[in-house]
Design a protein around this motif. Sequence first.
Motif: not given
Length: 614
Positions: A38, A41, A59, A62
């Motif tokens: 990701c 994050h 995601c 997050c």
Amino acid sequence: MAIPDDEIAQVRDSTDIVALIGEQVALRKTGQRWTGLCPFHSEKTGSFSVNAEQGFYYCFGCHKSGDAITFVRETQHLDFLDAVRQLAERAGITLTEDNAESGGWRDKAVLYDAVERAVAWYHERLLQAPDAGRARDYLRSRGYDAETVRAFKLGWAPDDWDQLAKALRLTPEVATKSGLGFMNKREKLQDSLRNRVLFPIFEVGGRAVAFGGRILPTADGSPPARDGYIEPKYKNTQETAIYSKRRTLYALNWAKQDVVRASELIVCEGYTDVIAFFRAGVPRAVATCGTALSEDHFRVMKNFAKRIVLAYDADAAGQNAAASVYQWERAHEVNVAVAKFPRGMDPAELAREDPAALEVAVRDAVPFLQFRLDAVLNVADLDSPEGRARTAERALAVIAEHPSDLVRDQYVMQVADRCRIDAARLREGLARQQRSGDGPGPRESRTATIVRQAPSNEGERPELEALRLAVHSPDRVLPRLRAVLFADGLHRRAFESIELASSATAAIDAADERGEDDVVDLLRRLAVEEPVEPTDGGDLVTAVVAQLIRQATRAVLAQRQDAIRAGTVEVKDVFEEIALAKQLVDSLEGPDAEAVERELVEWLSTEEARDAPV
Ligand SMILES: [Zn+2]
């Protein structure tokens, strides 16, 4: 000026979201989805998923989600319209506003074009022009071969007033707005760069936006001067509408692939340092463009790598404001390390003596705080008690700047060891320093609250599975479902959005317009998830629909039981109905499954209608 909806839709549809995101995230194909680390994050396993067909990303770590436009907005910090414009340009779509007299974006296209032509012109001068002989000699003396000169599109700005402006027929407006030229005191258009070796600067997508120019050294080593003024060694294009120094990183366009692969990004001070890294086989170095590292740089870098290695010469590295570095590390979830070079040597110099040493310096880079602490400890007098006490004081001042007490404590122990002072005493000293306000002290070490979703209740699984199917194969699923089958309010609203819209994209847009962020989020997540086909070869849709109906029927029957117990309903009035419902549910997967399914859905819908407040 607004961009019409149909043009926005066209831009979105024409964008290959996997290719777009793939420029920044290494994506792997698993089944129908693409997954990777990701960019929003920090993580070690890939929770980030992209659905190429529907054009969404989501995601699971997050919960960030969106489409191509959101991705460009969030990773490049653009507003909605600029993100659409950028994608339009990428997809080769002409927006209506491009034809209109709309200023902004049209200007930018003209500026990009001017700088690109300038890169080609300057490069050609370096390769061919007789007056570039000195520049070629200089580059050769620094070990640059033709391949390097071509790879980095190096150029030569002749020692003249306006050769570039004339050759490219730049209007004064374009020349000044692109930073290529300026109006001099005599109101004449003059080239901004002259008598310099040029390092063209590209934005991450590969478009040229500016130049850094290095003056040639004089034969006798004296500072280069013109008209009695000493010329700066480096001169950069001024900031323009297409060039922000605070955000731009030299060579990121070339480095990004290796940066993502290694999850490591090397930041140098100069263009020649960057090129040294590339030549040494470490093609993941970038440089700031004549400015100090800023938070904006971190915003860009964190999308590419979690480890940032500062490859500055020894004196310069420690001069970064420590408090800012720690703050950015934390805010952007990256680790900043410092590569150690022999004092007085920058990467370019080291590379000439020992190219392999560059890679070693990066590999052995130490955390920023360790680097600053070493700077104190390595010059300390640790032979006398007084010297050790003084050193400890200085070391504590450096440690105090770090915001995390866990991290601080690790370093306190190091100092205790080196200075032979009890760690508990040092901790007291550290606390005193922070109270007295030496250094910025620890900003509150607030731990982020992690919001976890409530544990999934029993009914969640079939409802989500049904929604997932509705997103992925609406034709197969929608005719067999009703909103009433969804007990969970969010699931129900999500289903209604899909039911009303022509596609998942349209459903998300509609929910977005209504301000139903939770629905938008859920649908995007479902769009990147794959429906799980049953392993026994059965029909997934039928199985899921049956489960959903069974669940809804049970809920209604439970209500009936409650009503009977409460005495608001007579058993004899509902006995038959209950018996029939039970029987139908039991035959849901039998030979007449389809008819049973329809009947139950009808019954559940009328139940709902009856219970609804009038
Ligand atoms: Zn994430």
